[in-house]
Design a protein around this motif. Structure first.
Motif, PDB file in Angstrom:
ATOM      1  N   VAL A  49      49.401  63.453  41.853  1.00 30.03           N
ATOM      2  CA  VAL A  49      48.489  64.241  41.023  1.00 30.03           C
ATOM      3  C   VAL A  49      48.333  65.631  41.635  1.00 30.03           C
ATOM      4  O   VAL A  49      48.150  65.765  42.849  1.00 30.03           O
ATOM      5  N   ASP A  52      42.578  68.205  40.338  1.00 32.41           N
ATOM      6  CA  ASP A  52      41.395  67.347  40.219  1.00 32.41           C
ATOM      7  C   ASP A  52      41.015  67.226  38.749  1.00 32.41           C
ATOM      8  O   ASP A  52      40.989  68.229  38.024  1.00 32.41           O
ATOM      9  N   THR A  73      36.718  56.168  40.174  1.00 29.17           N
ATOM     10  CA  THR A  73      37.199  57.389  40.832  1.00 29.17           C
ATOM     11  C   THR A  73      38.218  56.990  41.894  1.00 29.17           C
ATOM     12  O   THR A  73      38.015  56.040  42.650  1.00 29.17           O
ATOM     13  N   GLN A  74      39.329  57.747  41.947  1.00 26.15           N
ATOM     14  CA  GLN A  74      40.384  57.471  42.929  1.00 26.15           C
ATOM     15  C   GLN A  74      40.648  58.729  43.748  1.00 26.15           C
ATOM     16  O   GLN A  74      40.914  59.796  43.193  1.00 26.15           O
ATOM     17  N   PRO A  80      46.733  53.021  44.222  1.00 29.94           N
ATOM     18  CA  PRO A  80      46.428  53.149  42.794  1.00 29.94           C
ATOM     19  C   PRO A  80      46.249  51.780  42.139  1.00 29.94           C
ATOM     20  O   PRO A  80      47.021  50.855  42.396  1.00 29.94           O
ATOM     21  N   VAL A  91      40.790  57.512  34.527  1.00 32.02           N
ATOM     22  CA  VAL A  91      40.392  57.408  35.931  1.00 32.02           C
ATOM     23  C   VAL A  91      40.103  58.812  36.439  1.00 32.02           C
ATOM     24  O   VAL A  91      40.938  59.715  36.296  1.00 32.02           O
ATOM     25  N   GLU A  92      38.913  59.027  36.994  1.00 28.46           N
ATOM     26  CA  GLU A  92      38.644  60.298  37.662  1.00 28.46           C
ATOM     27  C   GLU A  92      39.494  60.334  38.935  1.00 28.46           C
ATOM     28  O   GLU A  92      39.501  59.376  39.710  1.00 28.46           O
ATOM     29  N   ILE A  93      40.214  61.430  39.131  1.00 30.02           N
ATOM     30  CA  ILE A  93      41.236  61.425  40.179  1.00 30.02           C
ATOM     31  C   ILE A  93      41.286  62.772  40.884  1.00 30.02           C
ATOM     32  O   ILE A  93      40.950  63.811  40.302  1.00 30.02           O
ATOM     33  N   ALA A  97      46.386  62.368  44.984  1.00 30.63           N
ATOM     34  CA  ALA A  97      46.333  60.918  44.777  1.00 30.63           C
ATOM     35  C   ALA A  97      47.566  60.442  44.016  1.00 30.63           C
ATOM     36  O   ALA A  97      48.253  61.216  43.342  1.00 30.63           O
ATOM     37  N   VAL A 106      47.410  64.168  33.587  1.00 27.93           N
ATOM     38  CA  VAL A 106      46.136  64.527  34.207  1.00 27.93           C
ATOM     39  C   VAL A 106      45.562  65.749  33.507  1.00 27.93           C
ATOM     40  O   VAL A 106      46.260  66.749  33.300  1.00 27.93           O
TER      41      VAL A 106
END
Length: 407
Positions: A49, A52, A73-74, A80, A91-93, A97, A106
């Motif tokens: 990723v 953010d 959140t990751q 993963p 998924v908040e990432i 990540a 994303v």
């Protein structure tokens, strides 16, 4: 008397590559690599990723879904977990990540509105949809595949290269051995730096100057001093000729009554290759080697002569033996004279210069720095190098371009 070109050719002929040795990662910086380092896994090793935000399935956006439940959140470094509801959830990432299975895109925070939902969970509404699947994702293996050669023999291990060495897990690498260099000052007029010299004495500055310059090439340096005494030279020189790859001697090679080095070197088994070069400064330069032992430069003792002849002859020798497989040799520097220069003697002129790049035209110009004599070490302070002006000329015009040897 040899020309500069002939002398440089004879010096280069003695530059035999030093053997490789295995060293730890912490000792490898600045050394020349002797092996091929390959990618030990794909780069990047996962779908990485790059922003953010939230990770989601692009197909859900394409189907008209704009608001997604945030499942969790990751952070970077966390394993993963699959996206449980790809059609309605995200998924908040964080940057760096690994992309969760089931997600392929994303959306960054700047293109979202996150708010609490009626179900008690947070919801993310996409305000600016991404253009395609894979947006803000660095795909696995997109930089290189497993086994791709990344660093080749001959590569100098600078900061970016060392990062690659660490990334592929090469905690031990094969590199060129460091040259072992002995820097030797001679002369009864020289006293240790910590001493207060008498009016007729000076401190041993040349040895320190050379040692610093040699260390900048990556070589290992030891310093010595001998008085103007043939007996001391006969005792001290033989071990240095055997134990070191290179001897740099400062002073004692001209034609004075106390210039004993040429004779002492021959008595210690060193063979003279040349003595004197048609150049200024540095005409008395002595060069030779002991068969099976050290290469020797007898540099003139005046500091400007010492420094310029070191950079013209010894520094290239050190680069060659320590980087024998160099993939890309250092490019030469050329600059335009900033003013007219006259030099009458039929000698190659090593002209100290201060380099300045034009703000509007980008042209590198060389401004002459004229020392009071070759003993004027303060003239080295404003200089960035010296311009080599050929002996066939005695007048050099402003704007003419010549090679510069940088310090």
């Amino acid at each position: 008397m040899l020309t500069v070109e002939e002398a440089a050719h004879r010096v280069a002929a003695t530059a035999q590559p030093l053997a490789p040795e295995p060293v730890s990662l912490n000792e490898a910086a600045g050394r020349t690599l002797h092996e091929t380092l390959r990618a030990d896994r794909p780069f990047p090793p996962f779908n990485r990723v790059t922003m953010d935000g939230i990770a989601l399935a692009f197909a859900a956006l394409a189907a008209g879904q704009t608001t997604f439940v945030i499942e969790r959140t990751q952070l970077a470094g966390q394993p993963p977990q699959p996206l449980r509801s790809p059609s309605t959830a995200a998924v908040e990432i964080m940057t760096g990540a690994a992309l969760p299975p089931g997600a392929d895109t994303v959306v960054r925070y700047e293109d979202l509105h996150i708010s609490p939902g009626p179900d008690g969970q947070r919801h993310a509404t996409v305000l600016v949809p991404p253009p395609a699947a894979g947006h803000n994702v660095h795909p696995v293996g997109s930089d290189c595949a497993v086994g791709t050669p990344l660093l080749l023999p001959g590569t100098c291990l600078g900061a970016p290269e060392m990062a690659v060495v660490a990334t592929v897990g090469a905690h031990t690498v094969q590199v060129t051995r460091r040259a072992r260099v002995a820097v030797v000052s001679t002369g009864d007029e020289l006293v240790p730096v910590e001493n207060t010299p008498l009016p007729h004495q000076i401190r041993r500055s040349n040895a320190l100057m050379l040692a610093v310059a040699v260390r900048a090439t990556g070589a290992a340096v030891s310093t010595f001093h001998f008085p103007d005494d043939p007996a001391a030279l006969r005792i001290g020189l033989p071990a240095l000729l055997t134990d070191y790859d290179l001897l740099l001697l400062s002073g004692g090679v001209s034609k004075g009554k106390a210039d004993f080095l040429p004779t002492a070197l021959r008595e210690a088994g060193a063979e003279e290759i040349f003595h004197e070069v048609s150049q200024r400064p540095g005409k008395p330069l002595w060069f030779g080697r002991k068969p099976g032992g050290a290469v020797v430069f007898g540099l003139p003792g005046n500091p400007v002569s010492t420094f310029l002849t070191y950079h013209r002859y010894a520094a290239p020798w050190l680069r060659t033996v320590q980087a024998p497989l160099a993939v890309t040799p250092p490019p030469p520097t050329f600059a335009a004279l900033a003013e007219d220069v006259r030099f009458k003697p039929a000698l190659t002129y090593f002209l100290l210069v201060r380099l300045e790049s034009g703000e509007t035209d980008g042209i590198l110009r060389a401004h002459p720095v004229f020392p009071n004599s070759s003993g004027d070490m303060t003239s080295l302070l404003p200089a960035h190098g010296f311009m080599e002006l050929p002996l066939e000329r005695d007048f050099f015009r402003e704007g003419e371009v010549w090679k510069v040897w940088r310090f």
